[in-house]
Design a protein around this motif. Structure first.
Motif, PDB file in Angstrom:
ATOM      1  N   ARG A 276       0.687  -1.172  -0.334  1.00  0.00           N
ATOM      2  CA  ARG A 276       0.054   0.038  -0.118  1.00  0.00           C
ATOM      3  C   ARG A 276       0.666   0.943   0.098  1.00  0.00           C
ATOM      4  NH1 ARG A 276      -5.346  -0.316   1.092  1.00  0.00           N
ATOM      5  NH2 ARG A 276      -5.633   1.206   0.482  1.00  0.00           N
ATOM      6  N   PHE A 277       1.919   1.074   0.661  1.00  0.00           N
ATOM      7  CA  PHE A 277       3.023   2.684   0.681  1.00  0.00           C
ATOM      8  C   PHE A 277       3.450   2.851  -0.668  1.00  0.00           C
ATOM      9  CE2 PHE A 277       6.967   4.372   2.057  1.00  0.00           C
ATOM     10  CZ  PHE A 277       6.541   5.116   2.262  1.00  0.00           C
ATOM     11  N   ARG A 278       4.093   1.658  -1.358  1.00  0.00           N
ATOM     12  CA  ARG A 278       3.897   1.388  -2.727  1.00  0.00           C
ATOM     13  C   ARG A 278       3.105   2.017  -3.760  1.00  0.00           C
ATOM     14  NH1 ARG A 278       6.512  -3.532  -6.233  1.00  0.00           N
ATOM     15  NH2 ARG A 278       4.064  -3.791  -6.385  1.00  0.00           N
ATOM     16  N   GLU A 279       1.908   1.696  -3.781  1.00  0.00           N
ATOM     17  CA  GLU A 279       1.100   2.659  -4.663  1.00  0.00           C
ATOM     18  C   GLU A 279       0.725   3.907  -3.922  1.00  0.00           C
ATOM     19  OE1 GLU A 279      -2.662  -0.379  -3.644  1.00  0.00           O
ATOM     20  OE2 GLU A 279      -1.508  -1.510  -4.561  1.00  0.00           O
ATOM     21  N   HIS A 280       0.972   4.173  -3.029  1.00  0.00           N
ATOM     22  CA  HIS A 280       0.488   5.215  -2.554  1.00  0.00           C
ATOM     23  C   HIS A 280       1.501   6.496  -2.739  1.00  0.00           C
ATOM     24  CE1 HIS A 280      -1.770   8.495   0.469  1.00  0.00           C
ATOM     25  NE2 HIS A 280      -0.688   9.130   0.102  1.00  0.00           N
ATOM     26  N   LEU A 281       2.649   6.178  -2.959  1.00  0.00           N
ATOM     27  CA  LEU A 281       3.667   6.966  -3.442  1.00  0.00           C
ATOM     28  C   LEU A 281       4.326   6.626  -4.425  1.00  0.00           C
ATOM     29  CD1 LEU A 281       6.825   5.351  -1.578  1.00  0.00           C
ATOM     30  CD2 LEU A 281       5.828   7.730  -0.920  1.00  0.00           C
ATOM     31  N   GLU A 286       4.395  13.383  -5.145  1.00  0.00           N
ATOM     32  CA  GLU A 286       5.283  15.060  -4.983  1.00  0.00           C
ATOM     33  C   GLU A 286       5.092  14.928  -3.342  1.00  0.00           C
ATOM     34  OE1 GLU A 286       1.142  15.374  -5.448  1.00  0.00           O
ATOM     35  OE2 GLU A 286       2.022  14.928  -6.422  1.00  0.00           O
ATOM     36  N   GLN A 287       4.022  14.051  -2.673  1.00  0.00           N
ATOM     37  CA  GLN A 287       4.004  14.223  -1.188  1.00  0.00           C
ATOM     38  C   GLN A 287       4.872  13.547  -0.740  1.00  0.00           C
ATOM     39  OE1 GLN A 287       1.095  11.403  -0.111  1.00  0.00           O
ATOM     40  NE2 GLN A 287       0.252  12.831   1.091  1.00  0.00           N
ATOM     41  N   PRO A 288       5.494  14.138   0.449  1.00  0.00           N
ATOM     42  CA  PRO A 288       6.584  13.655   0.926  1.00  0.00           C
ATOM     43  C   PRO A 288       6.436  11.912   1.822  1.00  0.00           C
ATOM     44  CG  PRO A 288       5.911  16.062   1.724  1.00  0.00           C
ATOM     45  CD  PRO A 288       5.279  15.551   1.362  1.00  0.00           C
ATOM     46  N   ALA A 289       8.002  11.730   2.016  1.00  0.00           N
ATOM     47  CA  ALA A 289       7.500  10.016   2.335  1.00  0.00           C
ATOM     48  C   ALA A 289       7.140   9.796   3.390  1.00  0.00           C
ATOM     49  CB  ALA A 289       8.509   9.563   2.445  1.00  0.00           C
ATOM     50  N   ARG A 290       7.217  10.783   4.904  1.00  0.00           N
ATOM     51  CA  ARG A 290       6.230  10.462   5.912  1.00  0.00           C
ATOM     52  C   ARG A 290       5.342  10.825   5.639  1.00  0.00           C
ATOM     53  NH1 ARG A 290      11.027  12.479  10.433  1.00  0.00           N
ATOM     54  NH2 ARG A 290      12.661  10.990  10.215  1.00  0.00           N
ATOM     55  N   GLU A 291       4.759  11.691   5.545  1.00  0.00           N
ATOM     56  CA  GLU A 291       3.356  11.876   5.444  1.00  0.00           C
ATOM     57  C   GLU A 291       2.970  10.681   4.393  1.00  0.00           C
ATOM     58  OE1 GLU A 291       0.411  15.130   2.974  1.00  0.00           O
ATOM     59  OE2 GLU A 291       2.743  15.719   3.713  1.00  0.00           O
ATOM     60  N   ALA A 292       3.033  10.592   3.719  1.00  0.00           N
ATOM     61  CA  ALA A 292       2.843   9.364   2.889  1.00  0.00           C
ATOM     62  C   ALA A 292       2.184   8.646   3.806  1.00  0.00           C
ATOM     63  CB  ALA A 292       3.315   8.516   1.479  1.00  0.00           C
ATOM     64  N   ALA A 293       3.698   7.732   4.587  1.00  0.00           N
ATOM     65  CA  ALA A 293       4.250   6.990   5.804  1.00  0.00           C
ATOM     66  C   ALA A 293       2.854   6.893   7.087  1.00  0.00           C
ATOM     67  CB  ALA A 293       5.147   6.393   6.147  1.00  0.00           C
ATOM     68  N   ALA A 294       2.344   8.306   7.312  1.00  0.00           N
ATOM     69  CA  ALA A 294       0.828   8.329   8.652  1.00  0.00           C
ATOM     70  C   ALA A 294      -0.149   7.797   7.596  1.00  0.00           C
ATOM     71  CB  ALA A 294       1.411   9.632   8.965  1.00  0.00           C
ATOM     72  N   GLN A 295      -0.297   8.420   6.469  1.00  0.00           N
ATOM     73  CA  GLN A 295      -1.413   8.550   6.144  1.00  0.00           C
ATOM     74  C   GLN A 295      -1.708   6.750   5.507  1.00  0.00           C
ATOM     75  OE1 GLN A 295      -1.802  10.820   2.787  1.00  0.00           O
ATOM     76  NE2 GLN A 295      -2.465  12.860   3.388  1.00  0.00           N
TER      77      GLN A 295
END
Length: 476
Positions: A276-281, A286-295
């Motif tokens: 899911r993390f890879r799909e989100h990225l 353009e989203q920061p990785a930490r913010e993506a990890a949190a979501q």
């Protein structure tokens, strides 16, 4: 609650990772000592008190002075030239048995193991002559050790006792054989050790290989396994602490079962987060990785929590089982799964936040959307033709299950499928004496009116006197 855990972990990833590493290493060192204190060495104590075997154990302990955790090894002693034992041979055997009964067997320990962290199972076994074969081809000795046959420390003591016994009788020109529950357990473990080691290495290698093929990244392939191992160490310590606080007694095989369960669900949960993390990225480059990890972890954490709590509830129901091993195994696994859930909601989000897009380096898959793969095409086929696919699946499963036709399970010593030294010794004994002599079962008879019990009242004739030369006889 889930968002609070994942949010804190992604904001403070290095603190969370450091905490798990410290806990994992500390509890990995302390777990052997903690588990030794809560492990029940006598398997029979897990039985309900109303069972006949449990009542017999109480009689043996209260009226005959037997140790509740005693395990008996039958030792066969014979001449190396195959000739019958002479009176002098028999005296020599019994003299050597008396010396063995006075020798303390020290549990072997690895050089890098601190003594205070490893339970010491060293002991002085009770060794006594049991009987002589009718054709005097061998004599049997009974050696009593204490401890659970599944305990690695007890198995180490048995190996030391076996080696010392072999060496002592070899000097006297005699050969030895060992059988019984403990001997069979040790021989089986030794014979399967290489296969188990190779099998474990292949499983771990396959997991790493699949992760490499899917993610094209070394970090994504190795970090989930390292995280599961670290969380598993904490879970083992948590199980021991929980058992200590509640007074729950565990079986010696419980830690191994807990590890198997945690490996399966842990890798499953952590890979779910990675996908899911890879799909989100990919969707939000353009989203920061930490913010993506949190979501991602906040959203996926709900599904993981639901799945984990279902497993916890299922295993917790074993807490009402009548058989003590199940009654302790269920809550132990439930506690371990809760720890794995906590690790999935904290340590893995912290790893994703700390590594960011570097988690998938050197793969370039984040820069492009993947095309439709085999799984998607196969799923579409199943959706279009559900009934034919169901019938095909049943046919394949039936063909695989056909291999079980005619299989025969044998759990006895010396079975057709056994090739261990203990099984060979049991087979040698059974050719001359009843098969039960190899691993005898004791029968206790008590009076209901409190009077003295005689052989006649027990339903059998008085036992004959022992033969000249001191050869003992077996009995119930």
């Amino acid at each position: 609650m889930i968002r609070a855990l994942t949010g804190y972990s992604t904001r403070n990833p290095w603190k969370v990772i450091a905490l798990w590493v410290v806990l994992g290493i500390s509890l990995a060192l302390l777990s052997p000592m903690l588990l030794a204190r809560v492990t029940q060495s006598q398997t029979g104590d897990f039985l309900p008190k109303s069972y006949d075997s449990a009542a017999a154990l109480r009689i043996a302990e209260d009226d005959f002075g037997m140790k509740p955790d005693a395990t008996t090894v039958t030792v066969l002693v014979a001449r190396t030239d195959g000739q019958a034992l002479t009176a002098a041979d028999q005296q020599r055997v019994e003299a050597e048995a008396a010396k063995l009964a006075q020798r303390r067997v020290v549990m072997p320990r690895k050089d890098d193991e601190p003594a205070f962290l490893v339970p010491d199972r060293s002991q002085t076994p009770r060794v006594a002559p049991a009987m002589v074969a009718p054709d005097r081809s061998f004599e049997l000795l009974s050696a009593e050790l204490t401890g659970n046959a599944a305990d690695e420390g007890v198995q180490g003591v048995y190996r030391a006792f076996r080696d010392a016994t072999v060496a002592r009788f070899a000097d006297a020109g005699m050969r030895t054989g060992f059988t019984g529950g403990l001997a069979d357990a040790v021989d089986t473990a030794d014979s399967h050790r290489t296969a188990a080691t190779v099998g474990s290495a292949l499983v771990m290698g396959l997991i790493v290989l699949l992760n490499v093929l899917v993610f094209r990244s070394v970090a994504a392939a190795l970090l989930p396994l390292l995280a599961v191992a670290m969380i598993g160490s904490v879970a083992g310590g948590a199980v021991a602490v929980a058992a200590t606080l509640t007074g729950l007694k565990l079986d010696a095989g419980t830690p191994g079962l807990v590890s198997v369960v945690l490996l399966g669900i842990g890798v499953d949960y952590l890979l779910f987060l990675l996908f899911r993390f890879r799909e989100h990225l990919r969707a939000r480059p353009e989203q920061p990785a930490r913010e993506a990890a949190a979501q991602v972890t906040a959203r996926v954490g709900t599904a993981i929590t639901s799945a984990a709590l279902t497993i916890v509830a299922a295993f917790a129901t074993l807490g009402v089982a009548s058989f003590g091993q199940f009654r302790s195994l269920g809550p132990a696994i439930a506690v371990a799964v809760l720890v794995m859930l906590l690790g999935s909601l904290t340590m893995m989000p912290a790893l994703l936040a700390a590594c960011g897009r570097g988690m998938f380096w050197p793969s370039r898959s984040l820069r492009r959307q993947p095309g439709e793969g085999f799984a998607a095409r196969f799923g579409a086929l199943v959706a279009r033709r559900p009934l034919p696919m169901l019938l095909a699946a049943l046919a394949r499963l039936g063909a695989l299950a056909a291999g079980m036709t005619g299989i025969r399970m044998d759990y006895g010593l010396g079975g057709a499928g056994d090739r261990t030294p203990a099984a060979a010794t049991a087979a040698e004994i059974s050719r001359t004496l009843p098969a039960g002599v190899s691993d005898p079962t004791s029968v206790y008879v008590v009076t209901t009116d409190g009077t003295t019990l005689t052989p006649g009242r027990a339903g059998g004739p008085a036992p004959p006197p022992p033969p000249p030369g001191g050869g003992g006889g077996g009995g119930c």
